[in-house]
Design a protein around this motif. Structure first.
Motif, PDB file in Angstrom:
ATOM      1  N   ASP A   1     -32.793 -22.371  22.319  1.00 26.87           N
ATOM      2  CA  ASP A   1     -31.604 -23.227  22.383  1.00 26.87           C
ATOM      3  C   ASP A   1     -31.964 -24.608  21.841  1.00 26.87           C
ATOM      4  O   ASP A   1     -32.865 -25.274  22.367  1.00 26.87           O
ATOM      5  CB  ASP A   1     -31.106 -23.354  23.827  1.00 26.87           C
ATOM      6  CG  ASP A   1     -30.263 -22.163  24.257  1.00 26.87           C
ATOM      7  OD1 ASP A   1     -29.920 -21.347  23.399  1.00 26.87           O
ATOM      8  OD2 ASP A   1     -29.950 -22.060  25.464  1.00 26.87           O
ATOM      9  N   VAL A   2     -31.280 -25.013  20.793  1.00 28.75           N
ATOM     10  CA  VAL A   2     -31.475 -26.343  20.206  1.00 28.75           C
ATOM     11  C   VAL A   2     -30.146 -27.076  20.339  1.00 28.75           C
ATOM     12  O   VAL A   2     -29.163 -26.707  19.706  1.00 28.75           O
ATOM     13  CB  VAL A   2     -31.894 -26.250  18.729  1.00 28.75           C
ATOM     14  CG1 VAL A   2     -32.080 -27.648  18.145  1.00 28.75           C
ATOM     15  CG2 VAL A   2     -33.164 -25.428  18.577  1.00 28.75           C
TER      16      VAL A   2
ATOM     17  N   VAL B   1     -28.782 -20.489  15.709  1.00 29.33           N
ATOM     18  CA  VAL B   1     -28.123 -21.732  15.314  1.00 29.33           C
ATOM     19  C   VAL B   1     -29.067 -22.439  14.342  1.00 29.33           C
ATOM     20  O   VAL B   1     -29.908 -23.241  14.733  1.00 29.33           O
ATOM     21  CB  VAL B   1     -27.794 -22.617  16.536  1.00 29.33           C
ATOM     22  CG1 VAL B   1     -27.239 -23.968  16.083  1.00 29.33           C
ATOM     23  CG2 VAL B   1     -26.769 -21.914  17.440  1.00 29.33           C
ATOM     24  N   LEU B   2     -28.944 -22.091  13.074  1.00 31.37           N
ATOM     25  CA  LEU B   2     -29.822 -22.662  12.050  1.00 31.37           C
ATOM     26  C   LEU B   2     -29.378 -24.052  11.607  1.00 31.37           C
ATOM     27  O   LEU B   2     -30.164 -24.797  11.013  1.00 31.37           O
ATOM     28  CB  LEU B   2     -29.884 -21.737  10.835  1.00 31.37           C
ATOM     29  CG  LEU B   2     -30.559 -20.375  11.049  1.00 31.37           C
ATOM     30  CD1 LEU B   2     -30.553 -19.584   9.748  1.00 31.37           C
ATOM     31  CD2 LEU B   2     -31.974 -20.534  11.559  1.00 31.37           C
TER      32      LEU B   2
ATOM     33  N   ALA C   1     -26.763 -20.870   8.351  1.00 35.67           N
ATOM     34  CA  ALA C   1     -25.519 -20.804   9.113  1.00 35.67           C
ATOM     35  C   ALA C   1     -25.819 -20.408  10.552  1.00 35.67           C
ATOM     36  O   ALA C   1     -26.966 -20.114  10.915  1.00 35.67           O
ATOM     37  CB  ALA C   1     -24.564 -19.804   8.468  1.00 35.67           C
ATOM     38  N   ASP C   2     -24.793 -20.393  11.369  1.00 37.10           N
ATOM     39  CA  ASP C   2     -24.888 -20.015  12.774  1.00 37.10           C
ATOM     40  C   ASP C   2     -24.046 -18.766  13.030  1.00 37.10           C
ATOM     41  O   ASP C   2     -23.046 -18.534  12.342  1.00 37.10           O
ATOM     42  CB  ASP C   2     -24.377 -21.144  13.677  1.00 37.10           C
ATOM     43  CG  ASP C   2     -25.032 -22.490  13.383  1.00 37.10           C
ATOM     44  OD1 ASP C   2     -26.152 -22.498  12.828  1.00 37.10           O
ATOM     45  OD2 ASP C   2     -24.420 -23.522  13.725  1.00 37.10           O
ATOM     46  N   GLY C   3     -24.440 -17.995  14.033  1.00 37.19           N
ATOM     47  CA  GLY C   3     -23.653 -16.817  14.386  1.00 37.19           C
ATOM     48  C   GLY C   3     -24.382 -15.942  15.379  1.00 37.19           C
ATOM     49  O   GLY C   3     -25.564 -16.166  15.698  1.00 37.19           O
TER      50      GLY C   3
ATOM     51  N   GLY D   1     -22.618 -17.301   5.088  1.00 36.52           N
ATOM     52  CA  GLY D   1     -23.946 -17.842   4.860  1.00 36.52           C
ATOM     53  C   GLY D   1     -25.035 -16.973   5.465  1.00 36.52           C
ATOM     54  O   GLY D   1     -24.814 -15.803   5.806  1.00 36.52           O
ATOM     55  N   ASN D   2     -26.227 -17.537   5.606  1.00 37.99           N
ATOM     56  CA  ASN D   2     -27.384 -16.828   6.148  1.00 37.99           C
ATOM     57  C   ASN D   2     -27.583 -17.254   7.600  1.00 37.99           C
ATOM     58  O   ASN D   2     -28.086 -18.341   7.870  1.00 37.99           O
ATOM     59  CB  ASN D   2     -28.623 -17.152   5.310  1.00 37.99           C
ATOM     60  CG  ASN D   2     -29.894 -16.521   5.856  1.00 37.99           C
ATOM     61  OD1 ASN D   2     -29.904 -15.904   6.913  1.00 37.99           O
ATOM     62  ND2 ASN D   2     -30.992 -16.700   5.134  1.00 37.99           N
ATOM     63  N   SER D   3     -27.206 -16.396   8.524  1.00 40.29           N
ATOM     64  CA  SER D   3     -27.357 -16.686   9.954  1.00 40.29           C
ATOM     65  C   SER D   3     -28.539 -15.930  10.561  1.00 40.29           C
ATOM     66  O   SER D   3     -28.545 -15.622  11.757  1.00 40.29           O
ATOM     67  CB  SER D   3     -26.065 -16.364  10.719  1.00 40.29           C
ATOM     68  OG  SER D   3     -25.694 -15.004  10.532  1.00 40.29           O
ATOM     69  N   SER D   4     -29.535 -15.622   9.722  1.00 38.56           N
ATOM     70  CA  SER D   4     -30.790 -15.015  10.173  1.00 38.56           C
ATOM     71  C   SER D   4     -30.545 -13.710  10.926  1.00 38.56           C
ATOM     72  O   SER D   4     -29.936 -12.789  10.393  1.00 38.56           O
ATOM     73  CB  SER D   4     -31.569 -16.020  11.026  1.00 38.56           C
ATOM     74  OG  SER D   4     -32.836 -15.520  11.397  1.00 38.56           O
TER      75      SER D   4
END
Length: 364
Positions: free
Chosen positions: A101-102, A168-169, A184-186, A311-314
């Motif tokens: 968590d950031v 949450v990148l 991105a985030d997701g 986007g790229n949410s890992s």
């Protein structure tokens, strides 16, 4: 034929953050290279070239009051609601992520307690036999958690496993690094259950590799590229060209190896769900895969993509994509019963993995 245990996905869910960030929002950014030199091109030129290379037009960011465990919980909740599952009956909750968590106010990784424990708490699960733990494994983390869940289920150790990928990148990317536009985030999740069947169904096989001698630091944490940046944060950094070369070399072969292991030809693959890292890179991986079989014709819609708008949410890219397809929310592209799906991912470590999954027929 004797019935055997198989790992079958019985529920899916996701959470797409509400804040849409378009490429145009980066035009006024000041970008620097790894030497601390400001890029000479204008922001508009940098953004336009970025879109051409990656296919990304926009991405999703969480709101300031959200952290990774919050959106992991929302994806978990959506998954359980999708199939009417009782949270108290879960044997494991596995959460794949990389940064904990950031928060918006304090951009440091917070891992204690684990995100899985936080999700279990938010779900209100009292059952002490619901084991919750995290899996940091780079972008392939969610798929690796799926592989771990398969071992639990086929061994008889578990009947139901909730597998979540959340990230949450937006809070770990350098605002002065043009690669920040990738991230991105997701959050996405699936519920896996053990099912007896005399026919192959669910997860058919999987494979994983880790290459750390030469490739361990292709993705790493580092200071801002802006020499005047006053903060002490460490940001996600990437050796883009070397990472591209690694992915192009390893991912197509890993997919082929997994299909071979399952005893399936390339033509049996109805969909390739590939980690959404970079549109052009994923296209190159797909072409290389088909070339390994001597094929030049690639079926349309075999590799559905969300990167242009998410986007790229890992770790969240694969379960989010799968959820959208299963729930018919992907502009006509969908997954149907009986199809064979290939999941594959690559990322920090460097790690690469693949899973062959057969969708159950109606009634299975």
């Amino acid at each position: 034929m004797r019935k055997t245990l198989h790992s079958v996905i019985t529920g899916t869910g996701s959470y797409l953050p509400s804040r849409v960030v378009k490429n145009e929002e980066f035009i006024s950014s000041s970008f620097f290279d790894a030497t601390g030199t400001r890029l000479p091109k204008s922001g508009a030129e940098i953004v336009e070239r970025f879109a051409q290379i990656t296919d990304i037009q926009e991405r999703r960011y969480v709101t300031d009051d959200q952290v990774t465990s919050d959106i992991a919980f929302l994806a978990a909740q959506d998954t359980l609601h999708s199939c009417g599952a009782d949270p108290e009956q879960l044997d494991y909750i596995l959460v794949a992520h990389n940064f904990g968590d950031v928060s918006a106010a304090n951009k440091r990784s917070d891992f204690v307690p684990s995100l899985a424990a936080r999700v279990k708490h938010k779900l209100g699960i009292e059952n002490p036999q619901t084991i919750a733990y995290d899996l940091p494994f780079g972008c392939p983390g969610w798929l690796q958690a799926l592989i771990q869940a398969d071992y639990y289920l086929r061994s008889g150790d578990a009947k139901r496993v909730l597998v979540i990928g959340a990230e949450v990148l937006s809070r770990v990317c350098d605002p002065h690094d043009r690669d920040s536009m990738l991230y991105a985030d997701g959050a996405g999740a699936v519920l896996l259950e053990a099912r007896e069947s005399d026919e192959p169904v669910g997860i058919l096989c999987h494979s994983t590799r880790s290459d750390t001698v030469q490739a361990a630091h292709l993705l790493r944490m580092g200071a801002s590229y802006n020499p005047a940046y006053e903060g002490q944060e460490l940001f996600l950094k990437m050796e883009g060209r070397k990472l591209y070369e690694y992915a192009l070399k390893t991912v197509p072969q890993a997919i082929k190896d997994c299909l071979d292991k399952a005893g399936l030809p390339l033509a049996a693959m109805h969909k390739l769900l590939l980690h959404q890292a970079n549109g052009k890179m994923d296209d190159a991986i797909l072409k290389r895969l088909y070339s390994l079989y001597g094929e030049t014709t690639i079926p349309e819609e075999v590799m559905p993509m969300t990167i242009s708008w998410l986007g790229n949410s890992s770790v969240a890219t694969l379960p989010t994509l799968f959820d959208l397809l299963v729930k018919h929310q992907f502009n006509g592209n969908e997954i149907t019963p009986g199809q064979t799906i290939l999941f594959a991912s690559v990322g920090a470590g460097m790690n690469c993995n693949a899973v062959v999954y057969r969708m159950p027929e109606q009634g299975e």
